[in-house]
Design a protein around this motif. Sequence first.
Motif, PDB file in Angstrom:
ATOM      1  N   THR A  26      40.021   7.042  25.455  1.00 49.28           N
ATOM      2  CA  THR A  26      41.253   7.801  25.271  1.00 49.28           C
ATOM      3  C   THR A  26      41.592   7.802  23.791  1.00 49.28           C
ATOM      4  N   LEU A  27      41.764   8.995  23.244  1.00 49.91           N
ATOM      5  CA  LEU A  27      42.249   9.136  21.877  1.00 49.91           C
ATOM      6  C   LEU A  27      43.759   9.072  21.948  1.00 49.91           C
ATOM      7  N   ARG A  28      44.373   8.328  21.023  1.00 44.95           N
ATOM      8  CA  ARG A  28      45.825   8.149  21.090  1.00 44.95           C
ATOM      9  C   ARG A  28      46.419   8.189  19.685  1.00 44.95           C
ATOM     10  N   TYR A  29      47.594   8.792  19.593  1.00 50.09           N
ATOM     11  CA  TYR A  29      48.340   8.876  18.340  1.00 50.09           C
ATOM     12  C   TYR A  29      49.804   8.713  18.680  1.00 50.09           C
ATOM     13  N   THR A  30      50.530   7.993  17.836  1.00 47.43           N
ATOM     14  CA  THR A  30      51.957   7.860  18.045  1.00 47.43           C
ATOM     15  C   THR A  30      52.687   8.096  16.726  1.00 47.43           C
ATOM     16  N   VAL A  37      45.220   6.512  14.029  1.00 50.55           N
ATOM     17  CA  VAL A  37      44.799   6.996  15.337  1.00 50.55           C
ATOM     18  C   VAL A  37      44.146   5.819  16.053  1.00 50.55           C
ATOM     19  N   PHE A  38      44.140   5.884  17.359  1.00 50.18           N
ATOM     20  CA  PHE A  38      43.600   4.810  18.182  1.00 50.18           C
ATOM     21  C   PHE A  38      42.557   5.385  19.121  1.00 50.18           C
ATOM     22  N   VAL A  39      41.503   4.624  19.359  1.00 43.81           N
ATOM     23  CA  VAL A  39      40.520   4.975  20.379  1.00 43.81           C
ATOM     24  C   VAL A  39      40.493   3.809  21.351  1.00 43.81           C
ATOM     25  N   ASP A  40      40.931   4.060  22.574  1.00 47.92           N
ATOM     26  CA  ASP A  40      41.004   3.027  23.609  1.00 47.92           C
ATOM     27  C   ASP A  40      39.791   3.146  24.526  1.00 47.92           C
ATOM     28  N   PHE A  41      39.098   2.026  24.713  1.00 48.06           N
ATOM     29  CA  PHE A  41      37.961   1.970  25.633  1.00 48.06           C
ATOM     30  C   PHE A  41      38.308   1.050  26.785  1.00 48.06           C
ATOM     31  N   PRO A  42      37.946   1.415  28.013  1.00 49.72           N
ATOM     32  CA  PRO A  42      38.233   0.558  29.165  1.00 49.72           C
ATOM     33  C   PRO A  42      37.326  -0.669  29.162  1.00 49.72           C
ATOM     34  N   ALA A  43      37.708  -1.661  29.945  1.00 48.78           N
ATOM     35  CA  ALA A  43      36.981  -2.936  29.996  1.00 48.78           C
ATOM     36  C   ALA A  43      35.501  -2.756  30.298  1.00 48.78           C
ATOM     37  N   GLU A  44      35.160  -1.823  31.172  1.00 49.06           N
ATOM     38  CA  GLU A  44      33.748  -1.658  31.541  1.00 49.06           C
ATOM     39  C   GLU A  44      32.893  -1.144  30.383  1.00 49.06           C
ATOM     40  N   ALA A  45      33.521  -0.704  29.302  1.00 43.90           N
ATOM     41  CA  ALA A  45      32.770  -0.204  28.148  1.00 43.90           C
ATOM     42  C   ALA A  45      32.566  -1.268  27.074  1.00 43.90           C
TER      43      ALA A  45
END
Length: 137
Positions: A26-30, A37-45
């Motif tokens: 998930t690309l994220r910006y606040t 900018v943030f790149v979120d990876f799930p635990a399985e990755a």
Amino acid sequence: METTVEQPVLARLITAEDQEIPVSATLRYTADDPLAVFVDFPAEASLEGEDVTWTFARSLLDDGLRAPAGHGDVQIWPYGRTRTVLEFHSPHGMALLQFQALALRRFLLRTYQAVAPGQEDVARVVERGLSALFGGV
């Protein structure tokens, strides 16, 4: 008012054996942290089996979509006309991921709609950072 832009994307993790493994992110910006900018990876990755977030400058993403950019932990460069590579370095190793360049461009344009380049409230970011550094709230 805090504005957040989130965009699910599919990346391809490139292994040492040149295999491509699909990875969701998930690309994220606040607007509360307008330079990042943030790149979120799930635990399985991740190797550790925990969610992982990489944070880097929004300007680095912009630069890396056009030409090789970055030094150190995050490097970004175009790979042909349709893909962009993000290379992440940590004490645990290195991850090389390919993203569709169009998805990254769309995300970046959406962040510019939230906070235009040059309109970031840098004083607020510095104040919050110094407060966190020196134990404030």
